[in-house]
Structures are given as structure tokens and as C-alpha cells.
Design a protein around this motif. Structure first.
Motif, PDB file in Angstrom:
ATOM      1  N   ALA A  37       0.862  -1.187   0.000  1.00 37.10           N
ATOM      2  CA  ALA A  37       0.000   0.000   0.000  1.00 37.10           C
ATOM      3  C   ALA A  37       0.895   1.232   0.000  1.00 37.10           C
ATOM      4  N   ASP A  38       0.745   2.067  -1.024  1.00 34.01           N
ATOM      5  CA  ASP A  38       1.556   3.278  -1.107  1.00 34.01           C
ATOM      6  C   ASP A  38       1.232   4.235   0.026  1.00 34.01           C
ATOM      7  N   PRO A 172      -1.135  -5.485  -5.016  1.00 34.90           N
ATOM      8  CA  PRO A 172      -1.771  -4.353  -4.321  1.00 34.90           C
ATOM      9  C   PRO A 172      -2.447  -4.783  -3.023  1.00 34.90           C
TER      10      PRO A 172
END
Length: 179
Positions: A37-38, A172
Motif C-alpha cells: 500500500a503506497d 496491491p
């Protein structure tokens, strides 16, 4: 096994380049796949009793039953991660224990004299606290609630690691509201 916490469930590493570290762990050590997760949607984050607008990237993978967490703080907000880096450290910053009885365990640990250094929330029933008590220079204890979607995410990550063949090494982070 800790008589206060139970089993260590996670080793958390604070890093300066999370993408480089995911490559190292997957290519050199064969650990993965990584769920990345950015920007983790952290709510109600507090550092030493004060709100702090933390922004972090996180990657999670398992090596057997032990979850590995890589954390890169993306801003200069006060936190134990930033203090760890500012002290010249990188690497293992915390050992985490998981609980489904968060409030009860936090009260019990306070009776043992443990003091919260930072806290926050990731998803419903996904609270966490980091205690000030160092077990090694810079390395602290986290207690993480897994009674909600975060617990289901952690099971999914563990299951993905079983028999992982090295393909699709970075995936993701799913939306916790869908778990």
C-alpha cells in the motif's frame, strides 16, 4: 512465547526505500508475495498523546507463520518510525503481537507499567499501539487488533505465501472495506 503477549506474530522493519527492500526480500531471501500500500489509510494516529498526520507506505509478506512488515514513512510527522530513523537506525523497529481482545489487553499491559508511545487504527477493529519499552536499541513492542478486516487481510497474506513460486512478487493491498 511471551507470558504477557503470546506469540510474536510480526517483525516490523523501518526502511528508507520500500521498493528496494521488497526486491531484496523476494529475490535474495525468497519471501513473498508482498502486499503493498503506497499510503495506508491510518486513522486517529497519535504520537506521545498528540495527533500527528503520519503518512506511511507498508508492505506485508509472510515467512511461515511470521509476518514481515516493511514501513517507509513518507512525511516528517512525529512518530516512533521517524524517531527510529532520526536515531540513525534502519531495520527491525518492532515485534508485534496480535489480539482479538484489544481493550482488555491494553488495560492489562498498562497494569504492568507499559506506556503507549504511538497508536492508530487501520480499518474497523484494527487498532494498534506501540509501547515505549525498548527490547533492543530502537526496537519496541506493538500490540495489534485483528478482530476486523485487518485480521482477514493477515490470513489472506499468510495463505498467499504458502507454496509461493516467486511470480507476481508485489501485489496491491486490498481495500479493507471489501474483506
Amino acid at each position: 512465547m511471551s507470558r504477557l503477549f503470546g506469540e510474536v506474530r510480526q517483525a516490523g522493519y523501518v526502511v528508507r526505500d520500500i521498493h528496494k527492500e521488497m526486491r531484496h526480500w523476494s529475490e535474495t531471501l525468497g519471501i513473498g508475495p508482498w502486499f503493498y500500500a503506497d499510503r495506508v489509510p491510518v486513522r486517529n494516529f497519535m504520537y506521545r498523546g498528540q495527533p500527528s498526520p503520519i503518512e506511511v507506505s507498508v508492505a506485508l509478506a509472510n515467512s511461515g507463520p511470521l509476518q514481515i512488515e516493511l514501513i517507509q514513512q513518507r512525511n516528517d510527522a512525529p512518530s516512533m518510525y521517524k524517531a527510529f530513523l532520526d536515531a540513525g537506525h534502519t531495520g527491525l523497529q518492532h515485534l508485534a503481537y496480535w489480539t482479538e481482545n484489544f481493550d482488555e489487553d491494553v488495560r492489562r499491559l498498562a497494569q504492568h507499567g507499559l506506556k503507549v508511545g504511538m497508536s492508530g487504527e487501520v480499518g474497523e477493529r484494527g487498532r494498534y499501539v506501540y509501547y515505549e519499552t525498548e527490547t533492543h536499541p530502537g526496537t519496541v513492542i506493538e500490540l495489534s487488533e485483528i478482530a476486523g478486516p485487518k485480521g482477514r487481510l493477515f490470513r489472506m497474506i499468510r495463505e498467499a505465501s504458502i507454496g509461493w513460486d516467486g511470480s507476481d512478487p508485489v501485489r496491491p493491498f486490498p481495500d479493507l472495506s471489501t474483506l
